[in-house]
Write an enzyme that holds these catalytic residues in place. Structure first.
Site, mmCIF file in Angstrom:
data_model
loop_
_atom_site.group_PDB
_atom_site.id
_atom_site.type_symbol
_atom_site.label_atom_id
_atom_site.label_comp_id
_atom_site.label_asym_id
_atom_site.label_seq_id
_atom_site.Cartn_x
_atom_site.Cartn_y
_atom_site.Cartn_z
ATOM 1 C CG ASN A 206 44.208 34.608 31.427
ATOM 2 O OD1 ASN A 206 44.589 33.452 31.585
ATOM 3 N ND2 ASN A 206 44.715 35.615 32.127
ATOM 4 C CE LYS A 285 23.979 37.188 40.538
ATOM 5 N NZ LYS A 285 22.783 36.370 40.457
ATOM 6 N N PRO A 301 49.920 45.601 38.313
ATOM 7 C CG PRO A 301 50.625 44.709 40.337
ATOM 8 C CD PRO A 301 49.402 45.166 39.599
ATOM 9 C CB ILE A 303 53.809 39.887 38.363
ATOM 10 C CG1 ILE A 303 52.474 40.388 38.924
ATOM 11 C CG2 ILE A 303 54.472 38.910 39.330
ATOM 12 C CD1 ILE A 303 51.502 39.319 39.286
ATOM 13 C CG PHE A 319 56.251 32.058 29.624
ATOM 14 C CD1 PHE A 319 57.271 31.734 30.500
ATOM 15 C CD2 PHE A 319 55.812 31.084 28.732
ATOM 16 C CE1 PHE A 319 57.850 30.482 30.494
ATOM 17 C CE2 PHE A 319 56.372 29.826 28.712
ATOM 18 C CZ PHE A 319 57.394 29.518 29.591
#
Ligand SMILES: Cc1cc2nc3c(=O)[nH]c(=O)nc-3n(C[C@H](O)[C@H](O)[C@H](O)COP(=O)(O)O)c2cc1C
Length: 398
Positions: A206, A285, A301, A303, A319
């Site tokens: 991300n 690959k 999980p 975290i 957050f």
């Protein structure tokens, strides 16, 4: 009130440093000026001595008190070093750790945080060397008060005008008013994105830059904490005084954070952890074929929830990156993750959040919902940690 070394470098804007010195003194700070040689071509050290009623340094061998090395003496005396205006030259030297005059040597010798207010021609400000140097400095303990856009002294138009005295004073105020309530506390910050491999060369990830995590680490250090950062792959530099554990995947992040979590007083989950990972990464690959490809994902999980569970004596803060404010959704997370607070940031806005140097947070606890307003990430981090210390006191009171 604070002891402030005001560094003045060779920009046309250095006449405005006189007003800055006066304003800081009016607020009760003690100001000592240190000019570069180039600045002393524009303004006289005698002017700053008269204004501040303190000696003014220029040369590296200046010694107002005979027998005492002034660069060390002033470096220890300072609660804060403010360089305003900061030239491209000074910024690049500071990022490279060069100390070839009194000001840069003093900056290297001090443990006090720096506030830098750049002022220069727009081309100098957008030069890759200056951009890189500012990024390096802001990821250390430096607070950059961005120059504004407008007509600069050389006749060009663009970003490079020294910020307003009010903006510089505000940054100084935030740093000088910070508490040291995290002294003796251990703070763990998870930061940056995770990378979840699809094969040996591709991954799911991300846009997290790790800037907020770096700011939290800096802010916690400034407030006296011992800091560990467990970070995914980012180019944002992390403060040298933090212990840094570098990881790639969410599972590695959890493993990397677990040990520190046990001994932490404050655990902040600022990492943008991938919720899902490819079930079965292909070795090597994977080759291009015909038709569509379906990627099977499995959940990672949670975290911060796992770390909060690992150490219930710590204040855990999650957050929540929400498009829009997402208060109701975040409130649910407060319970599902077992954390004391959620810091919500709106990732749908271009002017804050991912990759930006600014953020705006909502601090949400069982009985509090407060907003930071749009602030530089370091200011935002200090704001968040002040709230977190409130939770620490509440937890310890039980
Ligand atoms: C009239 C004049 C104006 C200048 N204004 C600026 C400026 O606004 N910002 C800047 O980065 N450099 C400016 N410079 C160039 C710096 O003075 C030069 O890079 C110098 O080496 C900086 O030294 P210092 O960083 O030690 O103060 C200017 C130079 C002159 C001659």
């Amino acid at each position: 009130m604070a002891n402030i070394v005001l560094g003045v470098t060779g920009s046309v804007a250095c006449y405005r440093a006189c007003d800055l010195a006066r304003e800081l003194m009016r607020q009760g700070h003690v100001v000592r000026a240190c000019l570069t040689k180039a600045a002393s071509e524009f303004v006289s050290p005698a002017l700053f001595e008269a204004l501040t009623q303190q000696p003014c340094l220029v040369g590296v061998f200046d010694e107002p008190e005979p027998g005492r090395m002034a660069h060390i003496d002033w470096a220890r005396w300072a609660d804060l070093v403010v360089v305003a205006p900061a030239t491209a030259d000074a910024i690049n030297k500071l990022a490279a750790g060069i100390g070839d005059d009194m000001l840069t040597t003093l900056c290297l010798a001090t443990e006090a945080p720096w506030v830098l207010a750049p002022a220069m021609n727009p081309a100098m400000y957008s030069h890759p060397a200056t951009v890189d140097a500012l990024s390096t400095l802001s990821a250390r303990a430096a607070w950059i008060v961005e120059p504004t856009e407008g007509d600069v002294a050389c006749g060009e138009h663009g970003q490079g005008k020294l910020a307003s005295i009010a903006a510089i004073v505000e940054a100084i105020g935030t740093l000088t008013k910070r508490s040291t309530r995290l002294h003796g506390k251990k703070v763990l910050v998870t930061s940056g994105p995770t990378r979840e491999p699809i094969d040996d060369v591709r991954f799911v990830s991300n846009r997290s830059s790790g800037k907020m995590g770096a700011a939290l680490a800096q802010a916690a250090l400034l407030m006296g904490a011992e800091v560990t950062v467990v970070t995914g792959p980012v180019s944002t530099p992390l403060p040298a005084r933090a212990r840094v554990i570098r990881v790639e995947t969410a599972i590695e992040m959890l493993e990397g954070a677990r040990g520190s979590a046990k001994h932490s007083d404050l655990i902040i989950g600022a990492a943008a952890v991938a919720d899902y990972r490819p079930i079965d990464p292909t070795p090597g690959k994977s080759r291009r074929g015909e038709g569509t490809v379906t990627l099977a994902l499995t959940q990672n999980p949670d975290i911060i929830a796992a770390l909060a569970k690992e150490n219930p004596r710590a204040v855990a803060i999650a957050f929540a990156a929400e498009p829009g404010e997402g208060i109701d959704y975040a409130r649910l997370k407060l319970h599902s993750k077992g954390v004391r607070a959620i810091a919500i940031n709106d990732v749908s806005r271009e002017d804050i959040g991912f990759e930006s140097d600014f953020n705006e947070l909502v601090w949400l606890t069982e009985n509090q919902e407060v907003r930071s307003g749009r602030l530089p990430k370091l200011a935002c981090a200090l704001w968040l940690l002040e709230h977190a210390t409130g939770e620490l006191s509440a937890l310890n009171a039980h």
